[in-house]
Every structure is written in C-alpha cells, then in structure tokens.
Motif scaffolding. Structure first.
Motif: not given
Ligand code: NI
Length: 186
Positions: A98-119
C-alpha cells in the motif's frame, strides 16, 4: 513533457486515511483535473491503485491501472466514483502492499470476483465484473474509501509486532521513493 501534477501521498498516521469518503454528487472540470493528478501520482509511485483520501480528498473516487503488470497489459485504467460491491464470489490470498504503508507487505484474503456498481466522471452508472488482481485492487481501494487499511486485517499479535515499524512511518523516519504528506502531530 506535459504538466505533471504529483500529489503528496498520505501515509499511516494521517487522519484522512481513517475517514469515510463522501458520495460524489456533482462533477466538473476540477474533478477531471484531480483524477488526472491522481493518475500522475500513481504512475510516479509505481502503484496499481489509489484512493482519493490517500491524496487529500474526501470524495469517493478511486483509480486503478494494471497495464504495467504482467498478464494485465491489455487492461485499461479505470476511474471509479461512488463504488459499491453488489456481489462477491470465491476467496483468494495474495500479498498486498500500500502506498500509504511503504515497506509493508501483508497476505490478505479477499473475494476472488466482484460485481461492482460505480459511476464514471459524468456520473453515469455502470455495473462491471472484475476478477483476479483487478478485483483485489478495487477492493483494497474501496477499503481506503471506508477508512480501512490492510493492517486492520491483522490479528492482535501480528499488529503488535508491526507497531515499531508503524511508529517509524508515522514519524516519517523512513525513506520513501515518492512524495509523502508532512508529519502530523499524533
Ligand atoms: Ni493502499
């Protein structure tokens, strides 16, 4: 070279990273200009995604550009305003930075697919499916817009171990290859 406007990036400790973004209800030339500056900032810092509160705005805007990532060369950069995940599916674990956490890398579990509504910048609404790294980046940036950081996924013990490093970041006692916000009192 045309005008490049790189914005300083807020890093951990800055209050705005913990604030929820506000819904964008109107857009104008200044919105378009700001998004252009977000892309300049993203490209200069070698990132794949950026949320508006990382560069000082409370607007619910995120951008992603994976075109320099292997396997994603054909993908277009995307501007996402007022995002909402409608559906998500599967799970995957991957190392995130994350650019806001320079130097830090973390294993993160998230959903693989998303349906996104946006503008988009004209506030037209879209629904689009994303998967793989693209889905991951969008979810990471939506977390930012909700005031959430990847360190919030850590168990108490792991977070405690990371605390000295976080204190250094908060005090700006670090070398970062891009421009960051000035140190706030905390
Ligand atoms: Ni981030």
């Amino acid at each position: 070279m045309e005008n490049m406007a790189k914005l300083p990036i807020n890093i951990v400790g800055d209050k705005i990273l913990r604030q929820k973004a506000k819904k964008v209800t109107t857009t104008d030339d200044s919105t378009v200009e700001f998004i252009k500056d977000m892309f300049d900032t993203l490209h200069a810092s070698d990132g794949v995604g950026l949320a508006a509160n990382q560069v000082g705005s409370r607007d619910a805007i995120l951008i992603a550009d994976l075109s320099h990532v292997e396997g994603y060369e054909e993908t277009d950069p995307i501007v996402v305003i007022n995002p909402k995940i409608i559906k998500s599916e599967g799970n995957s674990t991957y190392e995130e930075g994350c650019l806001s956490l320079p130097g830090i890398k973390l294993e993160i579990t998230r959903p693989e697919k998303v349906l996104l509504r946006y503008q988009d910048t004209d506030l037209n609404t879209h629904e689009e499916n994303f998967s793989g790294l693209f889905a991951r980046v969008i979810q990471h940036e939506i977390d930012h817009l909700n005031g959430k950081l990847i360190i919030d996924y850590l168990e108490e013990e792991a977070l405690k171990n990371l605390e000295p490093e976080l204190q250094k970041l908060k005090a700006r006692e670090i070398e970062v290859p891009y421009s960051v916000s000035v140190h706030e009192a905390f």
